[in-house]
Every structure is written in structure tokens, then in C-alpha cells.
Enzyme design. Structure first.
Site, short mmCIF file in Angstrom:
data_model
loop_
_atom_site.label_atom_id
_atom_site.label_comp_id
_atom_site.label_asym_id
_atom_site.label_seq_id
_atom_site.Cartn_x
_atom_site.Cartn_y
_atom_site.Cartn_z
N CYS A 1 14.63 -17.82 -35.78
CA CYS A 1 13.58 -18.85 -35.74
C CYS A 1 12.54 -18.61 -36.85
O CYS A 1 11.83 -17.61 -36.82
CB CYS A 1 12.93 -18.81 -34.35
SG CYS A 1 11.37 -19.67 -34.20
N CYS B 1 8.93 -18.37 -35.71
CA CYS B 1 8.74 -17.10 -34.99
C CYS B 1 8.45 -15.98 -35.97
O CYS B 1 7.62 -15.11 -35.72
CB CYS B 1 9.99 -16.75 -34.17
SG CYS B 1 10.39 -17.92 -32.87
#
Length: 103
Positions: free
Chosen positions: A31, A34
Site C-alpha cells: 500500500c 501506508c
């Protein structure tokens, strides 16, 4: 304080039974957002001794992610006394994350 990696085995003790507010970072290695939030969360962990900072890898801990209703990542959750007091999805700047902790 260092970031604590959470799994179903240490969740009860580290999160639910914590005597400090807990910042949970739900993330995954693939991600992009993230990866943007992760160093900020690490920085907060180093700067703040009054809170506990924990990370939960959603790929490895799918049951925990599901129990929090995590639909998109990163998701940040603030817990006090075992209860969710604040939650947000998506990348956030440090100031907004710190603001989440002031509940």
C-alpha cells in the site's frame, strides 16, 4: 517508545488492556499511502511516551482488520480503555494524526 507489531496473540494485552491511549495503524506492505504514513507513525512513537503506538498488518491479521471494519488502508484508530475513540482512513499528515490523539 518503539512501535509494537500487533497480532491476535498480543492484541488483548497490548491494546485492550493498555493503561495508555493506543494508536493503531492498519497497513500493508503493498500500500503506497501506508508507506507514506508509516514513518510519521514511527516518529510519533519516538516522540510520545504518553501513548502506545501499534501496527497491524492487514494481510497477516485479517481477523483483526475485519473486527475493526477496516475497508481501506491505511486506517488509523485511537483507543482508550479498550474502546475506539477516533478513527480515520487514508493518509494523514502528522498534525492531523496528533489531533486524533487529543480526545
Amino acid at each position: 517508545m518503539t512501535v509494537i507489531n500487533i497480532n491476535k496473540n498480543n492484541f488483548q494485552e497490548e491494546v485492550l488492556n493498555s493503561d495508555k491511549p493506543v494508536l493503531l495503524d492498519f497497513w500493508a506492505g503493498w500500500c503506497g499511502p501506508c508507506r507514506m504514513v508509516s514513518p510519521v507513525v514511527d516518529e510519533i512513537a519516538e516522540e510520545r511516551n504518553d501513548i502506545k503506538v501499534c501496527k497491524i498488518n492487514v494481510d497477516e491479521q485479517q481477523e483483526l482488520a475485519a473486527s475493526f471494519g477496516v475497508m481501506s488502508i491505511p486506517t488509523l484508530v485511537v483507543m482508550k480503555n479498550g474502546k475506539i475513540v477516533n478513527q480515520s482512513a487514508g493518509a494523514r499528515p502528522k498534525a492531523q494524526i496528533l489531533q486524533m490523539l487529543q480526545v
